[in-house]
Design an enzyme around this catalytic site. Structure first.
Site, mmCIF file in Angstrom:
data_model
loop_
_atom_site.group_PDB
_atom_site.id
_atom_site.type_symbol
_atom_site.label_atom_id
_atom_site.label_comp_id
_atom_site.label_asym_id
_atom_site.label_seq_id
_atom_site.Cartn_x
_atom_site.Cartn_y
_atom_site.Cartn_z
ATOM 1 N N SER B 65 0.804 -1.232 0.000
ATOM 2 C CA SER B 65 0.000 0.000 0.000
ATOM 3 C C SER B 65 0.836 1.280 0.000
ATOM 4 O O SER B 65 0.324 2.354 -0.304
ATOM 5 C CB SER B 65 -0.934 0.032 1.211
ATOM 6 O OG SER B 65 -1.980 -0.892 1.038
ATOM 7 N N LYS B 68 0.704 3.264 -3.070
ATOM 8 C CA LYS B 68 -0.446 4.124 -3.400
ATOM 9 C C LYS B 68 -0.041 5.590 -3.446
ATOM 10 O O LYS B 68 -0.582 6.379 -4.226
ATOM 11 C CB LYS B 68 -1.566 3.929 -2.371
ATOM 12 C CG LYS B 68 -2.233 2.560 -2.421
ATOM 13 C CD LYS B 68 -3.146 2.341 -1.205
ATOM 14 C CE LYS B 68 -3.833 0.972 -1.268
ATOM 15 N NZ LYS B 68 -4.597 0.674 -0.035
ATOM 16 N N TYR B 193 -1.630 -2.860 -11.078
ATOM 17 C CA TYR B 193 -1.745 -2.563 -9.645
ATOM 18 C C TYR B 193 -0.907 -3.523 -8.806
ATOM 19 O O TYR B 193 -0.206 -3.104 -7.868
ATOM 20 C CB TYR B 193 -3.209 -2.618 -9.236
ATOM 21 C CG TYR B 193 -3.459 -2.264 -7.795
ATOM 22 C CD1 TYR B 193 -3.358 -0.939 -7.366
ATOM 23 C CD2 TYR B 193 -3.790 -3.230 -6.854
ATOM 24 C CE1 TYR B 193 -3.590 -0.600 -6.039
ATOM 25 C CE2 TYR B 193 -4.021 -2.899 -5.537
ATOM 26 C CZ TYR B 193 -3.919 -1.586 -5.133
ATOM 27 O OH TYR B 193 -4.139 -1.248 -3.820
ATOM 28 N N TYR B 245 -4.237 3.356 7.424
ATOM 29 C CA TYR B 245 -5.500 2.606 7.463
ATOM 30 C C TYR B 245 -6.447 3.243 8.483
ATOM 31 O O TYR B 245 -6.478 4.457 8.625
ATOM 32 C CB TYR B 245 -5.238 1.125 7.791
ATOM 33 C CG TYR B 245 -4.325 0.451 6.808
ATOM 34 C CD1 TYR B 245 -4.696 0.294 5.463
ATOM 35 C CD2 TYR B 245 -3.075 -0.012 7.194
ATOM 36 C CE1 TYR B 245 -3.855 -0.324 4.553
ATOM 37 C CE2 TYR B 245 -2.236 -0.648 6.286
ATOM 38 C CZ TYR B 245 -2.623 -0.792 4.972
ATOM 39 O OH TYR B 245 -1.801 -1.404 4.081
ATOM 40 N N VAL B 263 1.116 -3.673 3.944
ATOM 41 C CA VAL B 263 0.859 -4.946 4.614
ATOM 42 C C VAL B 263 2.126 -5.800 4.722
ATOM 43 O O VAL B 263 2.174 -6.771 5.472
ATOM 44 C CB VAL B 263 -0.276 -5.688 3.881
ATOM 45 C CG1 VAL B 263 0.228 -6.303 2.578
ATOM 46 C CG2 VAL B 263 -0.914 -6.749 4.759
#
Lengths: 309, 309, 309, 309
Positions: B65, B68, B193, B245, B263
């Site tokens: 993540s 991102k 992705y 998160y 993660v």
């Protein structure tokens, strides 16, 4: 300290004022509905101890949701970090400020943060005081302490009107009472909460409150520590993550300073280490934020590189 | 520039390491499950051009993540502010990162922000490139540009495993396709992705990326502008409002720096004007953040007053 | 058995037809969009073995959601009560038929009932067959068995168009695949599902299917048991509690018979022990039910006391 | 008419009683908590004018949610179909009976149906009467009319306890007041509502009420029309679609008769044209329905083919 009129700030105000035309003054209670749509005033309290204003800076308005920041500061001072945050969360939410759904689906069902109504009610519930009167007195004195002891007034007509239209807040309170987040008499809590929301200031006072937060709790004139540094930081953090209702994320991206708005059209800004800002512009956008006030902040932030990011 | 071992940082690492015992390594794909629970490394890139590390800083991990943030920077560079934010929102959410409900209840149904999975997929969809290969190449070269052109690799085994377990992301994609937020082939988008998520780095590289963000897009060694200042600010803002998160709010309160976790156990920090930080500690808490990594940041933030608030 | 034109039924049709003007023909695929808004036909299969019709009863239409009832009957026959209802629930829902939110918030995350899309997809997934072709063949033969073996056709143009616009159903499938409710290839499942939805009938055939349900699984002409009594009862129950999309509750109150509608404008009714009813009227109300078809049922129910309550 | 002990019914009771062991008696108020877990009684009022019972049929219990059916009948009689259903919906819901979320997300925000708490409160609000006392008197007299004028009592201790634990219902009321669904004093409404819930009966009385519904509003002994036929049908319809809390769908599938349960452990059944059924078994399952009571109904329905489907 005197606050001086400032020409370049006046220019900003005149540039921003026309944007008010596209918004609406809150009118769910008469006291708010009487506001003039194109009113606009701003004060900037430079922590280097200068103050500038533009517009009719003596006009008073009620704090409304801006008071959530100050009530949080008082509750944290009264009860400490752990107690407060075992009753209210720290997370921003994509739901509206008055939503009840998340209370139901969250486990445990505590309000997501102190800036939505449910969370703010839980925060006010934690403020010390034997009864309503003492609680209200303590809040008013606490707010006054940000103004070096200057008298602070409450608009009781507004508070009374809010009581009469507070059914959604009643629903939130009873829901939280059912789930053990608050206890005691709901009407009593609402009386304290509506009084807190009805505290009146002009934009200069509001800028001064913001300046204390900007200076991590220190009064910029007297140097006194009004609230603990950590409490001031927590307040500014919530102002960034959830201070501008459902436009908080966009505000952080576009402007990038800790700020809290209220339905009266007030906005309090706290630029860390630099400025306290107070704005009054009662014409609101769909999210409930002062349109012209946001415009002023956008221009200021660009000109003076205010973003904390 | 060389990165030097640092004694006081090593002490922090040893103090934080035991906290990893209470967490869990992600194991939904084998490549992540092979991580050692008590691995812990950290690098700090001081933008005054010094670099410190502690722990086994050469150990590589996938960005997951964390990517991102970089994909957002590339999409903003490719398409501009207005285009990007007409397809993805700016607001934090109290819902989990992989939630689909809000897509359904939001009007218009665009993802709330670029840090939740739906939003990140929409962002990757906006990256320029004639086909998958070109898009992946562009992302890898873009990431490499943060490392002064040093080669960047992708862990294709991890990417492949992610493809095989990506049904929830498929659901998000098809939902967005139905609502016109993305178009074209979903498997193609997922290939880009998952490749982006499988980009590998060690904590020193990650600290260097963070340093570029901390310096508003400027490479701290070469002085080159890697990304536009505004793009860097936007990235840091999302890192504060939704980088960790569902613990983003708490992280902002307790630590108060722009950070993004993955993660794999990585965390990238960007302390405006001061530091880039890279951490690897694969034992995660319930929210999906590196436990020992968070502990290190908490100690660092307190010692060095890193909070931006 | 021949179906005869009936004068009083024709009067009902003419009385109901004008209501179609206020609705809309579904147009998300061309095959449906070609329907004529004021088409209206109805057939009533009296289990005493008479059949009446009014309107152009030979006009064919695709079953669409009406097929959910038949697929459920087949899955129950193939797999039994316990297996089927460990994969799909029995409870009605106030959410739209294509909602994905409830899948996310329900624990365990199985679809609430077999009449919403998620549930219907899970049901079709449970139908026996080595591959798509065998599954589709089995469904078609099963439907044919309700018509005493008369040939049943599938409109492959419609099925193909549905495949191309099925992204929301893809989202539902991948979501369920992630949660272990379905497995295998999603496109394969969608091919079976869209074929099932594209089965064509005229209103007389549909009335005959309804008559078998009305007679608890017994063919009213041949006396053969087509499906088990219990299976027929279960189908009728779901038709009452969730057969008419989000207007099921209102339909039960106002009309009170087991019925299932489809987006093509078809409605199948099954009045226990008395009638099977087939209606085709492609102009839909906001909930997705045939406006004129509902009107006919309302008039019939009042005249003939059809309510089961 | 006298109700006679019946041997085969007694066998059913003894077969069902052991199932009570796995459940729990409601204990949120003392009056309910005093119930004995293995109490079980049942009465069947055959509309051919016979009555059978088994178990201690003289034991009284409060109606609780069963009263929602009777309050609906009275409100419909007082205000008519259109008025009532402009304030409360007709659709079943997958959400819990005490949920507030759907009120928030529904547009317009009226309660989904009269069997969930929000809807039942809105229904009670519509009952005619100048004040609380008159409303309560009218409800009691209305209930008495189902018992051929036999006196009906209210358990005031239970009503008072319910008032003290009614914060969730208060939340629902204030939410509805905010949205204009109800008006006036919330405490007053709750006093009427809790009184209605605290009406006491034994299972024979309850069977008789069910028999009036089964006969479409006609008293089976006197032949008097107690409520309009249409009102009786509406009540039975809601009993099927939402009478057994979140297990209504499963109950319809497995048992298939109009029935309404209450947290006291009562269940009222109305088998159209055949039976009224009253059951008392205070041990509840997770959904809030009497475990042994459901078991009895399941056995009865199978033996006597009671399903309406």
């Amino acid at each position: 300290m005197t606050c001086r009129s400032n020409e370049s700030l006046s220019k900003l105000v005149e540039e921003a004022r026309p944007y008010a035309a596209s918004g609406r003054v809150a009118d769910y209670i008469p006291a708010l509905g009487r506001a003039e749509k194109d009113d606009l005033s701003v004060a900037i309290f430079d922590i280097g101890n200068e103050c500038y204003y533009a517009g009719d800076y003596k006009k008073k308005f009620t704090l409304q949701s801006i008071s959530k920041v100050l009530a949080l500061a008082l509750a944290l001072s009264d009860r400490g970090f752990d107690y407060v945050f075992s009753h209210v969360g720290m997370e921003p939410t994509g739901d509206p400020f008055n939503s009840i759904s998340k209370l139901e689906t969250s486990v445990p069902s505590k309000p997501l943060n102190p800036m939505i109504n449910a969370g703010a009610l839980a925060v006010t519930h934690m403020i010390n005081g034997r009864d309503n009167k003492e609680k209200i007195d303590r809040i008013i004195r606490f707010v006054s302490s940000f103004l070096d002891g200057a008298p602070v007034t409450c608009n009781w007509e507004t508070a009374q009107s809010e009581m009469e239209t507070a059914d959604l807040n009643r629903a939130l309170c009873y829901f939280m009472k059912q789930h053990g987040i608050i206890e005691g008499d709901v009407e009593d809590l609402l009386r304290v909460y509506t009084a807190q929301c009805a505290i009146e200031m002009n934009c200069f006072d509001l800028a001064r409150v913001g300046a204390v937060l900007a200076l991590n709790g220190v009064d910029p004139e007297t140097g006194k520590q009004i609230i603990a540094e950590n409490v001031a930081r927590i307040c500014k953090t919530f102002m960034v993550t959830c201070g501008m209702y459902n436009a908080s994320g966009e505000f952080a991206i576009k402007i990038g300073i800790p700020a809290k708005s209220g339905v009266s059209g007030g906005i309090m800004g706290a630029v860390p280490g630099r400025y306290g800002i107070g704005i009054f512009g009662p014409s609101l956008d769909e999210k409930g934020n002062s349109i012209a006030g946001m415009k002023i902040l956008e221009m200021l932030a660009r000109e003076q590189q205010l973003s904390i990011f």
